[in-house]
Each structure stands twice: as C-alpha cells, then as structure tokens.
Design a protein around this motif. Sequence first.
Motif, short mmCIF file in Angstrom:
data_model
loop_
_atom_site.label_atom_id
_atom_site.label_comp_id
_atom_site.label_asym_id
_atom_site.label_seq_id
_atom_site.Cartn_x
_atom_site.Cartn_y
_atom_site.Cartn_z
N LEU A 280 0.91 -1.31 0.18
CA LEU A 280 0.06 0.12 0.01
C LEU A 280 0.96 1.41 -0.12
O LEU A 280 0.32 2.32 -0.01
CB LEU A 280 -0.88 -0.07 1.11
CG LEU A 280 -2.21 -1.03 1.11
CD1 LEU A 280 -2.63 -1.11 2.59
CD2 LEU A 280 -2.99 -0.89 0.19
N PHE B 45 3.12 2.36 2.60
CA PHE B 45 3.12 2.66 3.80
C PHE B 45 4.48 2.33 4.25
O PHE B 45 5.13 1.26 4.11
CB PHE B 45 1.99 2.39 4.94
CG PHE B 45 0.92 2.68 4.44
CD1 PHE B 45 0.43 3.92 4.71
CD2 PHE B 45 -0.34 1.77 4.11
CE1 PHE B 45 -0.89 4.57 4.51
CE2 PHE B 45 -1.61 2.58 3.60
CZ PHE B 45 -1.79 3.77 3.90
N THR C 56 -1.18 1.00 14.34
CA THR C 56 -1.20 0.70 12.94
C THR C 56 -1.58 -0.67 13.03
O THR C 56 -2.41 -1.38 12.24
CB THR C 56 0.11 0.99 12.30
OG1 THR C 56 0.63 2.24 12.39
CG2 THR C 56 0.18 0.61 10.89
N SER D 53 -8.99 -3.91 9.61
CA SER D 53 -9.20 -3.74 8.17
C SER D 53 -8.97 -5.12 7.47
O SER D 53 -9.70 -5.31 6.25
CB SER D 53 -8.78 -2.50 7.45
OG SER D 53 -7.28 -2.67 7.68
N PHE E 231 -11.19 7.39 -0.99
CA PHE E 231 -9.71 7.24 -1.21
C PHE E 231 -9.16 8.03 -2.18
O PHE E 231 -7.71 8.31 -1.63
CB PHE E 231 -9.42 5.61 -1.74
CG PHE E 231 -10.12 4.36 -0.75
CD1 PHE E 231 -10.46 5.01 0.60
CD2 PHE E 231 -9.93 3.33 -1.29
CE1 PHE E 231 -10.65 3.91 1.36
CE2 PHE E 231 -10.07 2.30 -0.22
CZ PHE E 231 -10.73 2.40 0.92
N ALA F 110 -8.34 10.96 -0.16
CA ALA F 110 -7.20 10.91 1.00
C ALA F 110 -5.93 10.98 0.41
O ALA F 110 -5.02 11.55 1.17
CB ALA F 110 -7.52 9.35 1.47
N VAL F 111 -5.79 10.52 -0.73
CA VAL F 111 -4.54 10.86 -1.44
C VAL F 111 -4.32 12.18 -1.77
O VAL F 111 -2.99 13.02 -1.49
CB VAL F 111 -4.54 10.12 -2.98
CG1 VAL F 111 -3.32 10.26 -3.57
CG2 VAL F 111 -4.46 8.46 -2.52
N ASP G 146 -3.28 14.27 1.04
CA ASP G 146 -2.15 13.84 1.82
C ASP G 146 -2.50 13.21 2.97
O ASP G 146 -1.41 13.07 4.06
CB ASP G 146 -1.04 15.07 1.87
CG ASP G 146 -0.45 15.51 0.76
OD1 ASP G 146 -0.27 14.71 -0.19
OD2 ASP G 146 -0.26 16.97 0.60
N VAL G 147 -3.32 12.33 3.00
CA VAL G 147 -3.89 11.58 4.46
C VAL G 147 -3.18 10.31 3.94
O VAL G 147 -2.99 9.61 4.97
CB VAL G 147 -5.23 11.64 4.38
CG1 VAL G 147 -5.54 10.32 5.53
CG2 VAL G 147 -5.82 12.88 5.06
N ALA G 148 -3.06 9.87 2.68
CA ALA G 148 -2.54 8.67 2.29
C ALA G 148 -1.55 8.91 1.11
O ALA G 148 -1.46 9.89 0.44
CB ALA G 148 -3.85 7.76 1.74
N PRO G 149 -0.56 8.22 1.13
CA PRO G 149 0.53 8.08 0.17
C PRO G 149 0.13 8.10 -1.54
O PRO G 149 -1.21 7.66 -1.62
CB PRO G 149 1.45 6.81 0.45
CG PRO G 149 0.76 5.96 1.31
CD PRO G 149 -0.26 6.69 1.93
N PHE H 62 -1.55 4.64 -2.61
CA PHE H 62 -2.76 4.31 -2.31
C PHE H 62 -3.77 4.49 -3.27
O PHE H 62 -4.98 4.12 -3.26
CB PHE H 62 -3.15 5.19 -0.87
CG PHE H 62 -4.20 4.51 -0.08
CD1 PHE H 62 -4.25 3.22 0.48
CD2 PHE H 62 -5.38 5.13 -0.18
CE1 PHE H 62 -5.09 2.58 1.28
CE2 PHE H 62 -6.37 4.50 0.67
CZ PHE H 62 -6.14 3.54 1.23
#
Length: 152
Positions: free
Chosen positions: A37, A39, A51, A58, A95, A98-99, A102-105, A108
């Motif tokens: 993913l 991370f 985490t 999940s 999703f 989120a990307v 900048d909540v997720a890389p 993602f």
Amino acid sequence: MRLPRSGAGWTIAVFGLLALLLGALGLIWPETQLRLLGFEVPAERAPGDYTGTFLTASSMASFNMGVYYLLAVATEWRPFYRFTVWFRLVTFTVFTIAVLSDVAPDRFFAVAAWEGLGAVATAVGLWWDARRAGTATDDSAPDPVPATDTAR
C-alpha cells in the motif's frame, strides 16, 4: 462453489476473491500488506501507534467482504451487484480525496482506482447481462396468438 453465471457475476467474483486473499495477506503478513500500500514499515513502533491493530481490523473486514461477495456470486444475488456499484464509487471518491489531501501516500491511489474500475466493470456487466437477457427473451418468445384464436 459454482462459477459465476453472468458477466457482472464474474466482476464480483474477481473482486471477492482478491478481497479475501488480500485480507488474509494482511492477517498473516501485515508488513507485506503495508509495503504493498506504500506505507512505511519502521523497525519499531512508538507507544500509542495502533497501526497493527487497525491493519488487523481492516484485513479481517476485507476477508469477510470477500466471503460476502463470493456468497453473492454463488446465489447470483443481482441486487447486491447493483448495490456494490454505487458504494464502490463512494469508496473510490473517499480514497482519492485521502490521496489528494495527503492523508494517504500516492501509491494508495491504486486502491482508489481499483474500486472505481471495479464499479464501472460491474456496471458494464450488469448492462451487458440485461441486454443479453432482453435479446434472449425476444428471440425465444413465441409468436403472438391472433385475437381471433384466443377465444377458441
């Protein structure tokens, strides 16, 4: 388990099988799942870093969802197929946001794209199945009986 009986069923089966397998991967090898993913996997986690707990939850949800999707395929539960189209589009949107925020890389976004493309594939499968069913019904329908013959 029986094979899918429709185009939409195949899209649901593929997603269900992958959800089940990726959920199992996250339960068995969580570090591999995190790397897939995009991370970071630090050598040691700080106190209060949950985490692992979140990944377990999940991954279990993904595993269960895979089972639900495969059950829907086994029973050819078409209302479920239609339901998934809308909620996978919602998942794609969440999703992607989120990307972008900048909540997720960035990697993602592949998860978002998978959800969006899966929703579109299932929608196309539903359309194709409905069209095929309409054609089969039209071709195999008996010729109409003339009104004068119905009284006899």
